[in-house]
Every structure is written in structure tokens, then in C-alpha cells.
Design an enzyme around this catalytic site. Structure first.
Site, PDB file in Angstrom:
ATOM      1  N   LYS A  13      40.970  32.570  44.285  1.00 36.17           N
ATOM      2  CA  LYS A  13      40.455  31.832  45.437  1.00 36.17           C
ATOM      3  C   LYS A  13      38.929  31.797  45.475  1.00 36.17           C
ATOM      4  O   LYS A  13      38.334  30.762  45.735  1.00 36.17           O
ATOM      5  CB  LYS A  13      40.970  32.487  46.729  1.00 36.17           C
ATOM      6  CG  LYS A  13      41.967  31.628  47.442  1.00 36.17           C
ATOM      7  CD  LYS A  13      42.399  32.147  48.789  1.00 36.17           C
ATOM      8  CE  LYS A  13      42.083  33.576  49.092  1.00 36.17           C
ATOM      9  NZ  LYS A  13      42.043  33.830  50.540  1.00 36.17           N
ATOM     10  N   ARG A  88      45.921  33.233  59.029  1.00 36.36           N
ATOM     11  CA  ARG A  88      46.811  34.129  58.295  1.00 36.36           C
ATOM     12  C   ARG A  88      48.203  34.174  58.903  1.00 36.36           C
ATOM     13  O   ARG A  88      49.116  34.737  58.311  1.00 36.36           O
ATOM     14  CB  ARG A  88      46.257  35.561  58.313  1.00 36.36           C
ATOM     15  CG  ARG A  88      45.145  35.807  57.329  1.00 36.36           C
ATOM     16  CD  ARG A  88      44.821  37.288  57.280  1.00 36.36           C
ATOM     17  NE  ARG A  88      43.448  37.534  56.871  1.00 36.36           N
ATOM     18  CZ  ARG A  88      43.064  37.704  55.621  1.00 36.36           C
ATOM     19  NH1 ARG A  88      43.939  37.654  54.652  1.00 36.36           N
ATOM     20  NH2 ARG A  88      41.809  37.914  55.333  1.00 36.36           N
ATOM     21  N   ARG A 127      41.477  44.622  34.774  1.00 32.80           N
ATOM     22  CA  ARG A 127      40.085  44.165  34.759  1.00 32.80           C
ATOM     23  C   ARG A 127      39.065  45.290  34.940  1.00 32.80           C
ATOM     24  O   ARG A 127      39.324  46.288  35.586  1.00 32.80           O
ATOM     25  CB  ARG A 127      39.866  43.036  35.770  1.00 32.80           C
ATOM     26  CG  ARG A 127      40.009  43.409  37.207  1.00 32.80           C
ATOM     27  CD  ARG A 127      39.922  42.161  38.087  1.00 32.80           C
ATOM     28  NE  ARG A 127      40.046  42.562  39.479  1.00 32.80           N
ATOM     29  CZ  ARG A 127      40.132  41.713  40.490  1.00 32.80           C
ATOM     30  NH1 ARG A 127      40.102  40.411  40.271  1.00 32.80           N
ATOM     31  NH2 ARG A 127      40.239  42.164  41.718  1.00 32.80           N
ATOM     32  N   ARG A 161      37.245  48.951  39.476  1.00 35.72           N
ATOM     33  CA  ARG A 161      37.354  49.132  40.923  1.00 35.72           C
ATOM     34  C   ARG A 161      38.566  50.003  41.227  1.00 35.72           C
ATOM     35  O   ARG A 161      39.636  49.814  40.653  1.00 35.72           O
ATOM     36  CB  ARG A 161      37.477  47.778  41.618  1.00 35.72           C
ATOM     37  CG  ARG A 161      36.135  47.089  41.790  1.00 35.72           C
ATOM     38  CD  ARG A 161      36.303  45.668  42.221  1.00 35.72           C
ATOM     39  NE  ARG A 161      37.253  45.553  43.326  1.00 35.72           N
ATOM     40  CZ  ARG A 161      37.468  44.422  43.969  1.00 35.72           C
ATOM     41  NH1 ARG A 161      36.823  43.334  43.635  1.00 35.72           N
ATOM     42  NH2 ARG A 161      38.334  44.366  44.951  1.00 35.72           N
ATOM     43  N   ARG A 172      49.149  44.557  48.586  1.00 35.41           N
ATOM     44  CA  ARG A 172      48.386  43.408  49.103  1.00 35.41           C
ATOM     45  C   ARG A 172      49.140  42.104  48.865  1.00 35.41           C
ATOM     46  O   ARG A 172      49.139  41.200  49.710  1.00 35.41           O
ATOM     47  CB  ARG A 172      46.995  43.360  48.461  1.00 35.41           C
ATOM     48  CG  ARG A 172      46.083  44.461  49.002  1.00 35.41           C
ATOM     49  CD  ARG A 172      44.742  44.461  48.300  1.00 35.41           C
ATOM     50  NE  ARG A 172      44.039  43.195  48.466  1.00 35.41           N
ATOM     51  CZ  ARG A 172      43.184  42.698  47.576  1.00 35.41           C
ATOM     52  NH1 ARG A 172      42.937  43.339  46.452  1.00 35.41           N
ATOM     53  NH2 ARG A 172      42.593  41.544  47.798  1.00 35.41           N
TER      54      ARG A 172
END
Ligand SMILES: [Zn+2]
Length: 219
Positions: A13, A88, A127, A161, A172
Site C-alpha cells: 500500500k 476500517r 525482509r 524489524r 495483523r
């Protein structure tokens, strides 16, 4: 160009929002940024937001709508906007529609990026980035040309992260599919809904979005 951008974490996004911002010269309105800005600003709406946030409560939908409506008056929204992170829930979608209708603002599109859950988990979990220049890499999808050395700056240390782990990502993703995905049928009925496969290459996703937008806005 007035847009809502929907999609679960890992759908790309942020990247797509940037391409759309550049192409149409419009700002990305993220609710997180708007709330942070409100805490530091001084209008009546801002003060109301600040008080609620400092008390540790969630900002009610009505006030969030007021905040968005105020934000739309800023000069950078002259050419339109990309709303990201709102709505949302279905209640928020209705409230937003009512505000836009009252202000005679017509959306050009509600862009929904779809993902394959397993692939997204793989995409996020692998990542990492260069700790010096921030260039992004991936264990299997994008490794440095010389192993252990950043392509961009030659640095040899990298960081991951903490929340890029399978459990956090799964939670999530589930939250998105349970809470936000139910607003999709609502927008499908609006005739403005644009569904794009977010798992394609970045430029393919971008081109798929603008192709539909440019058909929709051609009068
Ligand atoms: Zn680097």
C-alpha cells in the site's frame, strides 16, 4: 483524483500510495499522521483529539471524520487525496460517505489490493535492510549482488524489524480480514471499487490501478 486505498499489511500500500501521489500530485492522508499532527496543532478539533488521546482513549469515529474533513480544506488537497487507514469498519465507511456527500465530494475510486496470505507472510518475514543506507533486501526474493555487502553503499551490517516475524504478521493479517475486509462488499456496491492483485510486480500493480482510474474519470 480522490481515492481510498485498502489492503492488508504487506500488500504494498505504501509503495502504491507514493506512485499515485506523484502521478496525480495529491497527498496521502493517513489517519496516524493526522492524529499525530492534531496533537501538535491548535484548532478546536485538534484540541478535542489531543484531550482524548492523552486520556488513553480511542478517537471516536465522529471526531475522526471531523479531522479528515478539516484536513481536506488544506491547499494540498486541491487536486484530490488518497485516504489510507480509514475507513476500517463499516460504520466508519458510512460516516465517511455521509461527510463526503454533504461536501459534494465524489470519490473516483476505492482501490483494494488483494494478497495471497502465505505469500505475504513469506514476503514480510524474509525482509531486512542495510543499517547504513536503509536499502531493502529479502532472504530469497532480493539478495545483495555480493553476499553480505550492501549494493547501495558497501556496508556489511543489516537489520531486521522486530515485528517482521510470522506470528505478528499473521495476527495483523487476521485483524485485517476480520475487521476491515467486511467493508469491501459495501464499496463493491458503490461502483467505484477497483480490485487489483497486490502480489504482482510493483509497476504492474500501479499500471493496473491507473488503467481503471483513467477509464472511470474519463467523461
Ligand atoms: Zn547500504
Amino acid at each position: 483524483m480522490k481515492l481510498i486505498l485498502l489492503g492488508p499489511p504487506g500488500a504494498g500500500k505504501g509503495t502504491q500510495a507514493h506512485y499515485l501521489m506523484d502521478r496525480y500530485n495529491i497527498p496521502q492522508l493517513s489517519t496516524g499522521d493526522m492524529l499525530r499532527a492534531a496533537v501538535n496543532a491548535g484548532s478546536a478539533v485538534d484540541k478535542e483529539v489531543k484531550t482524548i488521546m492523552e486520556s488513553g482513549n480511542l478517537v471516536p469515529d465522529k471526531l475522526m471524520i471531523k479531522l479528515i474533513s478539516t484536513r481536506l480544506n488544506e491547499p494540498d488537497c486541491e487536486n484530490g487525496f488518497i485516504l489510507d487507514g480509514f475507513p476500517r469498519t463499516e460504520e466508519q465507511a458510512h460516516a465517511l460517505d455521509a461527510m463526503l456527500l454533504e461536501r459534494k465530494i465524489i470519490l473516483d475510486g476505492v482501490v483494494s489490493l488483494t494478497v495471497d496470505k502465505e505469500a505475504v507472510i513469506k514476503r514480510i518475514v524474509g525482509r531486512y535492510s542495510c543499517s547504513a543506507c536503509g536499502m531493502g533486501y529479502h532472504d530469497t526474493l532480493k539478495t545483495p549482488k555480493v553476499p553480505g555487502i550492501c549494493d547501495g553503499c558497501g556496508n556489511e551490517s543489516f537489520t531486521r524489524r522486530k515485528d517482521d516475524n510470522a506470528d505478528t504478521i499473521t495476527a495483523r493479517l487476521n485483524a485485517y480480514f476480520e475487521k476491515t475486509a467486511p467493508i469491501i462488499p459495501y464499496y463493491k456496491k458503490s461502483g467505484k471499487f477497483i480490485e487489483v492483485d497486490g502480489m504482482q510486480k510493483i509497476m504492474d500493480v500501479h499500471n493496473a490501478i491507473i488503467k481503471v482510474l483513467e477509464i472511470n474519470t474519463k467523461h
